[in-house]
Each structure stands twice: as structure tokens, then as C-alpha cells.
Design a protein around this motif. Sequence first.
Motif, PDB file in Angstrom:
ATOM      1  N   VAL A  83       0.814  -1.228   0.000  1.00  0.00           N
ATOM      2  CA  VAL A  83       0.000   0.000   0.000  1.00  0.00           C
ATOM      3  C   VAL A  83       0.846   1.277   0.000  1.00  0.00           C
ATOM      4  N   GLU A  84       2.149   1.165  -0.032  1.00  0.00           N
ATOM      5  CA  GLU A  84       2.995   2.355   0.091  1.00  0.00           C
ATOM      6  C   GLU A  84       3.450   2.898  -1.268  1.00  0.00           C
ATOM      7  N   SER A  85       4.056   4.084  -1.202  1.00  0.00           N
ATOM      8  CA  SER A  85       4.677   4.720  -2.364  1.00  0.00           C
ATOM      9  C   SER A  85       5.987   5.347  -1.922  1.00  0.00           C
ATOM     10  N   TYR A  86       6.890   5.546  -2.866  1.00  0.00           N
ATOM     11  CA  TYR A  86       8.139   6.221  -2.522  1.00  0.00           C
ATOM     12  C   TYR A  86       7.890   7.639  -2.017  1.00  0.00           C
ATOM     13  N   LEU A  87       6.754   8.238  -2.377  1.00  0.00           N
ATOM     14  CA  LEU A  87       6.446   9.581  -1.896  1.00  0.00           C
ATOM     15  C   LEU A  87       6.310   9.612  -0.375  1.00  0.00           C
ATOM     16  N   LYS A  88       5.907   8.496   0.217  1.00  0.00           N
ATOM     17  CA  LYS A  88       5.766   8.404   1.666  1.00  0.00           C
ATOM     18  C   LYS A  88       7.121   8.403   2.368  1.00  0.00           C
ATOM     19  N   GLY A 124      -5.585  -4.450  -3.872  1.00  0.00           N
ATOM     20  CA  GLY A 124      -4.200  -4.889  -3.831  1.00  0.00           C
ATOM     21  C   GLY A 124      -4.049  -6.226  -4.531  1.00  0.00           C
ATOM     22  N   TYR A 125      -3.238  -6.252  -5.586  1.00  0.00           N
ATOM     23  CA  TYR A 125      -3.171  -7.461  -6.422  1.00  0.00           C
ATOM     24  C   TYR A 125      -1.777  -7.622  -7.017  1.00  0.00           C
ATOM     25  N   VAL A 126      -1.359  -8.866  -7.111  1.00  0.00           N
ATOM     26  CA  VAL A 126      -0.201  -9.242  -7.914  1.00  0.00           C
ATOM     27  C   VAL A 126      -0.470 -10.634  -8.448  1.00  0.00           C
ATOM     28  N   ASP A 127      -0.053 -10.907  -9.676  1.00  0.00           N
ATOM     29  CA  ASP A 127      -0.299 -12.225 -10.264  1.00  0.00           C
ATOM     30  C   ASP A 127       0.523 -13.280  -9.534  1.00  0.00           C
ATOM     31  N   GLN A 128       1.847 -13.061  -9.457  1.00  0.00           N
ATOM     32  CA  GLN A 128       2.755 -13.950  -8.742  1.00  0.00           C
ATOM     33  C   GLN A 128       3.655 -13.107  -7.846  1.00  0.00           C
ATOM     34  N   PHE A 129       3.880 -13.552  -6.616  1.00  0.00           N
ATOM     35  CA  PHE A 129       4.734 -12.781  -5.718  1.00  0.00           C
ATOM     36  C   PHE A 129       6.108 -12.554  -6.328  1.00  0.00           C
ATOM     37  N   GLY A 221     -11.305  -4.033   1.921  1.00  0.00           N
ATOM     38  CA  GLY A 221     -12.124  -3.108   1.150  1.00  0.00           C
ATOM     39  C   GLY A 221     -11.309  -1.941   0.652  1.00  0.00           C
ATOM     40  N   ALA A 222     -11.993  -0.918   0.150  1.00  0.00           N
ATOM     41  CA  ALA A 222     -11.332   0.245  -0.427  1.00  0.00           C
ATOM     42  C   ALA A 222     -10.578   1.030   0.642  1.00  0.00           C
ATOM     43  N   TYR A 223      -9.702   1.923   0.192  1.00  0.00           N
ATOM     44  CA  TYR A 223      -8.871   2.738   1.072  1.00  0.00           C
ATOM     45  C   TYR A 223      -9.719   3.496   2.080  1.00  0.00           C
ATOM     46  N   GLN A 224      -9.282   3.458   3.340  1.00  0.00           N
ATOM     47  CA  GLN A 224      -9.924   4.216   4.400  1.00  0.00           C
ATOM     48  C   GLN A 224      -8.890   4.690   5.404  1.00  0.00           C
ATOM     49  N   ASP A 225      -9.095   5.877   5.914  1.00  0.00           N
ATOM     50  CA  ASP A 225      -8.297   6.371   7.029  1.00  0.00           C
ATOM     51  C   ASP A 225      -9.182   6.344   8.263  1.00  0.00           C
ATOM     52  N   ILE A 253      -2.102   7.508  -5.346  1.00  0.00           N
ATOM     53  CA  ILE A 253      -1.296   6.491  -4.671  1.00  0.00           C
ATOM     54  C   ILE A 253      -2.100   5.704  -3.626  1.00  0.00           C
ATOM     55  N   LYS A 254      -3.359   6.063  -3.433  1.00  0.00           N
ATOM     56  CA  LYS A 254      -4.174   5.341  -2.459  1.00  0.00           C
ATOM     57  C   LYS A 254      -4.401   3.902  -2.915  1.00  0.00           C
ATOM     58  N   LEU A 255      -4.357   2.986  -1.972  1.00  0.00           N
ATOM     59  CA  LEU A 255      -4.624   1.577  -2.249  1.00  0.00           C
ATOM     60  C   LEU A 255      -5.416   1.002  -1.090  1.00  0.00           C
ATOM     61  N   GLY A 256      -6.406   0.188  -1.415  1.00  0.00           N
ATOM     62  CA  GLY A 256      -7.231  -0.426  -0.391  1.00  0.00           C
ATOM     63  C   GLY A 256      -6.666  -1.748   0.091  1.00  0.00           C
TER      64      GLY A 256
END
Length: 346
Positions: A83-88, A124-129, A221-225, A253-256
Motif C-alpha cells: 500500500v505504500e509509495s516512494y512519496l511516503k 491490492g493485487y499481484v499475479d505472482q509474488f 475493502g477500499a482505502y480508508q483512514d 497512490i491510495k490503495l485499499g
Amino acid sequence: MKPLSLSLLALTLFSAGALAVTNTYQLTSEADVPSLYQQTLPDFWRQHAVEGEFKGKDGVTIRYAALRQEKVDRAILIVNGRVESYLKYQELAWDLWRQGYSLYLIDHRGQGMSDRMLNDPQKGYVDQFDDYVVDLKQFHDQIIMADQPAKLFLLAHSMGGAISARYLERWPDDIKAAVLSSPMLGINLGGLPKWLAKGLASTIGTVGGWIGEPPYGPGQGAYQDHGFADNELTHSQPRYQAFRQLYEQHPQIKLGGATAHWIYQGITGADAAIADAGAIKTPLLVLQAGNDSVVDNAAQDRFCTIAKCEGGKPLRIEGAWHELFIESDDKRQPALTAMVDFFARF
């Protein structure tokens, strides 16, 4: 902004299994966070960060940032978590830049500034780790090695720790020394047996994929703070608010939550990292957050018995929550000081 000098009075020498007084580093203080994020970091990032992209596996666009210092032969590859980005990581980049390092930061496929692979960008998804690992290798070979740093170190957090462990197992000579912070070598499943969680994730992911796009995992679920009071990431309210505000300023850059398929792949990738840990030859320090509720600290302990971590076990930061890089000063500074001191030995 006034940098805080941190003395290593509480640390003893790594080779003795404890840390002793060696160096003093300047690290940012919580009191400076508001002005840091409003004034210092935007100017620092504009002046020094060069953002770019490359095509990773299957043509997915992978975004990155490089901060290059002139006449500096020491660099750090920073590998962030889910869920992170380099901006963080701008505050961390500022601290490490002042220690004299060039920096390379990558956003993993499916999150941050990189391409999302589903129609719903919140999932949040990836086909293969292993796709994460292959992207990281390409980033190393194609982008970082073009600059030919004499010494390249690696600093990874959470999911980035599992990705980096797999990387080090396959390419042990690429990195001079590595530090894994709160590595995701096991996911906190809330008491659910791993075999059951893995089976449920596989079933939900497979069946859901027959119907349509890969579904969220249970409870996701979707991104929440949910607010600082309910967070289990950091004790630092200024840093928590700063990174949440950053996500509002850059909503792309938000990700749930994670899909069921990602949960299955995440468990599989973490298990493989432990199983193959004996292949790691790179000097390795693991930083463990003492009160982590996101990842499984017992898995980190098992990993270190196989991988021959510095001191034979993780360096535990008592009382810390998962996000050591944005924790309160009393937890963040010992973690970062241990890391910088470790790299300084090589």
C-alpha cells in the motif's frame, strides 16, 4: 528545522550480540514534522529527486525515484511495503541523504505511482509474488547499475522485506549489506491457522475469478483512514497525519485492502523466503517492531536462525508498532541509528 542529534548510549556492539557507542547521527524530530513536510521536504524533493519509469514484467509500468549525490560512491536501494509509495519515504530520504547516501526508491507494481493491474485501482493485487522480485532485479540492473555505485546497500520495509529476502536469496552478490524493517516473513492472521487462511484465500480467489475481477479477501475493502486513535502503525501523531495528508494530496497512490489472490501469494512468498533463507550470504540486519500487529514476529525469529542475521536474531525495538520509519522518536531513532551504523561498517 532543527535536526536532533541521537547518541548511541543505549546500543552495544553488533559483533558481541549487543550494540556499543560508536557514532552520533542527525535525525529529524517529531517537533519538526509540520515544518518539515510543509517546507523542507517539498524543496528537497524538487531539487534532488529524479522520477522515472521502466517497463517491468509483462509490460507493467514501474515508477521510481532516484536521488543522486555528486562524488558519492555509497547508495541505498529502498524497498517499500504493501500500500505504500516512494512519496511516503521523503522524510527517510532526507535523513539518509544527510548521511551522505545516494538513494533509489521503487514503487511496486499494482501500487503507488506504478501501474495498477485491475479495473478497480483500490484492490491490492499481484499475479505472482515473484513478479515483485523480478521487477526489483530489473530496477537494479537497468537503472541503479547505470550509475555504477561502488557500494549498494538495501533497506526494506514489511512486504518489501519479503521481496528483498527473495532477491538476496537469488542474487547474493548484488548488495553490500541489507536491513529489513518489520519484514513480512509471516502475516498476522489473527489466530487463524495458516493452512486454513491459505486455503480460503486460494478458494475465494479462484472462484471469484470465475465470476469477474479478483475479489477482495475477507474483511478487505477500499482505502480508508480510520484516524490516528485507531491506528496500529505508529505512536507518532504528527507523522501519521503527515503521511495521510500526503495521500490526500496524491490520491492516485491510495490503495485499499488485499485481494484474496494477493493474500495467497503473500503467504506463499513469505514461506518461500524462510525456506530459502540459508542461501543469503549478504550481511543482514533485521529490525523487529516489538508490538507489531501486522506481521508475525515469530516468523522473523525463524528466518534469522536460518539466514544468520546480525546477532543471530532480530534487533527488537521494544514497544514499537509496525511502521518503524514513521514511529515516534523514541522508537524510530534507535531503529534508524542501528541501520546507519550497520551500513557504516561496510
